[in-house]
Design an enzyme around this catalytic site. Structure first.
Site, mmCIF file in Angstrom:
data_model
loop_
_atom_site.group_PDB
_atom_site.id
_atom_site.type_symbol
_atom_site.label_atom_id
_atom_site.label_comp_id
_atom_site.label_asym_id
_atom_site.label_seq_id
_atom_site.Cartn_x
_atom_site.Cartn_y
_atom_site.Cartn_z
ATOM 1 N N LYS A 97 34.656 82.455 35.964
ATOM 2 C CA LYS A 97 34.456 82.342 34.494
ATOM 3 C C LYS A 97 33.412 81.321 34.312
ATOM 4 C CE LYS A 97 37.484 85.174 32.864
ATOM 5 N NZ LYS A 97 36.921 86.376 31.911
ATOM 6 N N TYR B 131 39.413 82.599 39.801
ATOM 7 C CA TYR B 131 39.233 82.802 38.364
ATOM 8 C C TYR B 131 38.258 81.662 38.001
ATOM 9 C CZ TYR B 131 40.742 83.821 33.538
ATOM 10 O OH TYR B 131 40.842 84.289 32.208
HETATM 11 P P1 NAP Z 1 45.086 91.631 29.499
HETATM 12 O O1 NAP Z 1 46.088 91.460 28.172
HETATM 13 O O2 NAP Z 1 45.618 91.620 30.835
HETATM 14 O O3 NAP Z 1 43.919 92.801 29.157
HETATM 15 C C1 NAP Z 1 43.136 92.985 30.354
HETATM 16 C C2 NAP Z 1 42.144 94.253 30.100
HETATM 17 O O4 NAP Z 1 41.228 94.343 30.799
HETATM 18 C C3 NAP Z 1 42.985 95.565 29.813
HETATM 19 O O5 NAP Z 1 42.294 96.221 28.555
HETATM 20 C C4 NAP Z 1 42.692 96.329 31.220
HETATM 21 O O6 NAP Z 1 42.742 97.612 31.300
HETATM 22 C C5 NAP Z 1 41.258 95.596 31.349
HETATM 23 N N1 NAP Z 1 40.731 95.668 32.673
HETATM 24 C C6 NAP Z 1 41.173 95.175 33.551
HETATM 25 N N2 NAP Z 1 40.364 95.367 34.887
HETATM 26 C C7 NAP Z 1 39.477 96.299 34.536
HETATM 27 C C8 NAP Z 1 38.439 96.955 35.171
HETATM 28 N N3 NAP Z 1 38.095 96.683 36.533
HETATM 29 N N4 NAP Z 1 37.696 97.686 34.362
HETATM 30 C C9 NAP Z 1 37.553 97.854 33.211
HETATM 31 N N5 NAP Z 1 38.792 97.222 32.396
HETATM 32 C C10 NAP Z 1 39.573 96.503 32.909
HETATM 33 O O7 NAP Z 1 44.048 90.464 29.391
HETATM 34 P P2 NAP Z 1 43.397 89.472 28.070
HETATM 35 O O8 NAP Z 1 44.362 88.316 28.081
HETATM 36 O O9 NAP Z 1 43.451 90.050 27.077
HETATM 37 O O10 NAP Z 1 42.028 88.823 28.613
HETATM 38 C C11 NAP Z 1 41.000 89.586 28.126
HETATM 39 C C12 NAP Z 1 39.874 88.436 28.633
HETATM 40 O O11 NAP Z 1 39.889 87.143 28.187
HETATM 41 C C13 NAP Z 1 39.795 88.533 30.120
HETATM 42 O O12 NAP Z 1 38.322 88.364 30.553
HETATM 43 C C14 NAP Z 1 40.477 87.051 30.337
HETATM 44 O O13 NAP Z 1 40.075 86.609 31.726
HETATM 45 C C15 NAP Z 1 39.660 86.324 29.189
HETATM 46 N N6 NAP Z 1 40.827 85.067 28.934
HETATM 47 C C16 NAP Z 1 41.920 85.300 28.523
HETATM 48 C C17 NAP Z 1 42.837 84.325 28.255
HETATM 49 C C18 NAP Z 1 44.296 84.540 27.644
HETATM 50 O O14 NAP Z 1 44.865 83.316 27.588
HETATM 51 N N7 NAP Z 1 44.766 85.573 27.575
HETATM 52 C C19 NAP Z 1 42.291 82.799 28.362
HETATM 53 C C20 NAP Z 1 41.073 82.738 28.614
HETATM 54 C C21 NAP Z 1 40.200 84.034 29.056
HETATM 55 P P3 NAP Z 1 43.900 98.469 31.491
HETATM 56 O O15 NAP Z 1 44.899 98.356 30.182
HETATM 57 O O16 NAP Z 1 43.568 99.813 31.884
HETATM 58 O O17 NAP Z 1 44.672 97.861 32.788
#
Ligand code: NAP
Length: 254
Positions: A166, A162
Site C-alpha cells: 500500500k 500489506y
Molecule cells: P473485500 O470486501 O475483501 O473485497 C475485495 C474485492 O477485491 C472483491 O471484489 C474481490 O473479488 C476483489 N479481488 C481480490 N483479489 C482480486 C484479484 N486478484 N483480481 C480481481 N479482483 C480481486 O475488500 P475491501 O475491504 O472492499 O477492500 C477494497 C480495497 O480497499 C482493497 O485494496 C483494500 O486493501 C483497501 N482497503 C480496505 C480497507 C478496509 O478497512 N476495508 C482499509 C484500507 C484499504 P471476489 O469477490 O471475486 O473475490
C-alpha cells in the site's frame, strides 16, 4: 461476462473498478454508475456477487457489465481490457481497488504470503494502469485512482506485506502522475482507514474497541464514504488535483 442496462445513448465515460463485486469496490461502482459512467465490474471469484452489482446498477437505469479476471496476472489483464473495450469502449476512469490481506508477523510470514499480497495489491495496479494509460494518452484525458491504505502510510504490525504494497501504491501514483500529467490524465491515491467490509469483518470485540479509541470520529468508516471521494476525483471538478494521497480514516492516522 454478464451485462445489463445497455441503452442507445452511451454515456461519455467508461469506468473500470477492479474488485467491485464486494465492499469498497462495489460502493465505488454504484457511485460511478450514479454519476453517468458505464461501469466495468471486475471480480476474481465471486461471479454471482458481481452479477448482482450489475443488476443493482441496471435497476437504477445505469449501464454496467461484469468481467472476471485476476488483475494480478498480465495475460488476464490484457484479456480484461480487450473485453471491456469491445463491450463498453475504452476505459476513461480506472479505479485500482482489488486487494487482499495475508496478515502474519514477519518471522512467521512465508514467501507466498508476501508474493500474493504484492502481486494482487501492487502489481495489479501497474498492469491495469499500463493497459489504461495506452488509450488515455491517445484521447488526452483520463482518471486513475489507486486505493492504498492507512497501513501504507503509518504501518501496522502483522501487515509488513500489506503495508509495503500500500505504500508502494502511493509512490506508484505519484510517479505516474508526473509521467502523464501533460496529457490531462490525473493519478491519485486514496488511503482508507478501517472500513466495514468483509476484509475487516473478523475483528473481535476487544480489537474493535481498541481500534475505535484510536479513531477521532469513534466509528468505522462505510464503503460509501470512500466511494464519495473516488467519485469526486473521477469528476471534472477534480481536474487540478494529481499526485495526491488522500487519507479517509475518520482521523485515525492523525
Ligand atoms: P473485500 O470486501 O475483501 O473485497 C475485495 C474485492 O477485491 C472483491 O471484489 C474481490 O473479488 C476483489 N479481488 C481480490 N483479489 C482480486 C484479484 N486478484 N483480481 C480481481 N479482483 C480481486 O475488500 P475491501 O475491504 O472492499 O477492500 C477494497 C480495497 O480497499 C482493497 O485494496 C483494500 O486493501 C483497501 N482497503 C480496505 C480497507 C478496509 O478497512 N476495508 C482499509 C484500507 C484499504 P471476489 O469477490 O471475486 O473475490
Amino acid at each position: 461476462m454478464a451485462r445489463s442496462g445497455l441503452s442507445e445513448t452511451a454515456p461519455q465515460r467508461v469506468a473500470l473498478v477492479t474488485g467491485s463485486s464486494r465492499g469498497i469496490g462495489r460502493a465505488i461502482a454504484l457511485r460511478l454508475a450514479a454519476t453517468g459512467h458505464a461501469v466495468a465490474v471486475n471480480y476474481s471469484s465471486h461471479a454471482d456477487a458481481a452479477k448482482h452489482v450489475v443488476e443493482e446498477i441496471a435497476e437504477t437505469g445505469g449501464i454496467a457489465a461484469a468481467f472476471g479476471a485476476d488483475v494480478g496476472r498480465a495475460d488476464e489483464v490484457t484479456r480484461l481490457f480487450a473485453e471491456i473495450e469491445a463491450e463498453l469502449g475504452p476505459v476513461d476512469v480506472l479505479v485500482n481497488n482489488a486487494g487482499i490481506t495475508r496478515d502474519d508477523l514477519l518471522l512467521r510470514m512465508d514467501e507466498d504470503e508476501w508474493n500474493d499480497v504484492l502481486r494482487t495489491n501492487l502489481t495489479s495496479q501497474f498492469l491495469c494502469s499500463k493497459a489504461a494509460v495506452r488509450s488515455m494518452v491517445r484521447r488526452r484525458w483520463g482518471r486513475i485512482i489507486c486505493i492504498s491504505s492507512v497501513s501504507g502510510v503509518a504501518g501496522n504490525p502483522g501487515q509488513t506485506n500489506y503495508a509495503a504494497s500500500k505504500a508502494g501504491v502511493i509512490g506508484f501514483a505519484k510517479a505516474l502522475a508526473k509521467e502523464v500529467g501533460s496529457r490531462s490524465i490525473t493519478v491519485n491515491a486514496v488511503a482508507p482507514g478501517f472500513i466495514e467490509t468483509d476484509l475487516t469483518a473478523d475483528l473481535g470485540d476487544t480489537a474493535q474497541a481498541a481500534l475505535l479509541d484510536r479513531i477521532a470520529l469513534r466509528r468505522l468508516g462505510q464503503p460509501e464514504e470512500i466511494a464519495a471521494v473516488v467519485g469526486y476525483l473521477a469528476s471534472d471538478d477534480a481536474a487540478y488535483i494529481t499526485g495526491q494521497a488522500i487519507v479517509v480514516d475518520g482521523g485515525m492516522a492523525l
